[in-house]
Write a protein that holds these residues in place. Structure first.
Motif, short mmCIF file in Angstrom:
data_model
loop_
_atom_site.label_atom_id
_atom_site.label_comp_id
_atom_site.label_asym_id
_atom_site.label_seq_id
_atom_site.Cartn_x
_atom_site.Cartn_y
_atom_site.Cartn_z
N UNK A 1 0.94 -1.00 0.16
CA UNK A 1 -0.16 0.23 0.15
C UNK A 1 1.01 1.17 0.45
N UNK A 2 0.81 2.06 -1.40
CA UNK A 2 1.29 3.24 -0.48
C UNK A 2 1.20 4.21 0.95
N UNK A 3 1.93 5.03 0.80
CA UNK A 3 1.61 5.20 2.44
C UNK A 3 1.18 6.82 2.95
N UNK B 1 2.77 11.43 -1.96
CA UNK B 1 2.22 11.88 -3.22
C UNK B 1 2.97 10.47 -4.25
N UNK B 2 2.76 9.78 -5.25
CA UNK B 2 3.17 8.31 -5.89
C UNK B 2 3.79 9.21 -7.32
N UNK C 1 5.32 0.88 -4.32
CA UNK C 1 3.91 0.87 -4.39
C UNK C 1 3.59 -0.50 -5.16
N UNK C 2 4.32 -0.42 -6.42
CA UNK C 2 3.85 -1.02 -8.05
C UNK C 2 4.04 -1.72 -8.77
N UNK D 1 7.89 -1.13 -19.64
CA UNK D 1 7.63 -1.53 -18.39
C UNK D 1 7.88 -0.27 -17.48
N UNK D 2 7.32 -0.27 -16.28
CA UNK D 2 7.13 0.79 -15.63
C UNK D 2 6.68 0.45 -13.81
N UNK D 3 7.29 1.87 -13.10
CA UNK D 3 7.02 1.74 -11.37
C UNK D 3 6.76 3.23 -11.19
N UNK D 4 5.57 1.66 -10.19
CA UNK D 4 5.41 3.22 -8.64
C UNK D 4 6.19 3.52 -7.20
N UNK D 5 6.10 4.58 -6.73
CA UNK D 5 6.66 4.87 -5.85
C UNK D 5 6.04 5.89 -5.09
N UNK D 6 5.89 5.48 -3.24
CA UNK D 6 6.01 7.20 -3.00
C UNK D 6 7.03 7.98 -2.39
#
Length: 140
Positions: free
Chosen positions: A91-93, A97-98, A127-128, A115-120
């Motif tokens: 889960x994002x914090x 922001x993401x 995150x994903x 390809x991609x990544x998501x972070x907070x």
């Protein structure tokens, strides 16, 4: 390349869904894109924890992947999602922001692979992660 980036930026910023989610294009060039989405109470999927709904993260990653394809040197036009797989890692914090970062790493005559990544704000712990295929127009 500047014209292609300008057109892609205008397209992304004109999408009502992207605007509603507060997405902001942070960087885009040569098949790579970074888009930020600020924390917003309206996007919370679990009121008890304050965690952003996975659908908002999905929309962010899809938009970021599309931006990476749009600015790839071998794509001569727009794009559309063919397939997008997203693995949610945590889960994002709440309150943070993401940021999504996507890279278009291979382009054929009609399909681009991304390809991609998501972070907070904990950029070391994603995150994903996503992989996808997108249409391309007139690829070299």
């Amino acid at each position: 390349m500047a014209d292609k980036e300008k057109i892609a930026r205008q397209f992304i910023e004109a999408i009502p869904h992207s605007r509603a989610l507060g997405m902001r294009l942070a960087d885009m060039a040569d098949g790579k894109a970074t888009i930020d989405m600020p924390f917003d109470e309206k996007l919370v999927g679990d009121p008890e924890t304050g965690v952003i709904h996975g659908g908002a993260v999905s929309a962010l990653m899809d938009t970021c992947c599309g931006a990476a394809v749009m600015c790839h040197p071998d794509n001569l036009g727009s794009t559309a999602t063919i397939d997008l797989r997203i693995d949610y890692m945590r889960a994002a914090t709440p309150g943070q922001r993401i940021r999504a970062h996507a890279e278009c790493y291979h382009v054929t005559r009609s399909v681009a692979f991304v390809r991609a990544t998501a972070t907070d704000e904990d950029a070391e712990n994603p995150v994903a992660a996503a992989t996808g295929a997108f249409t391309v127009e007139g690829a070299k």
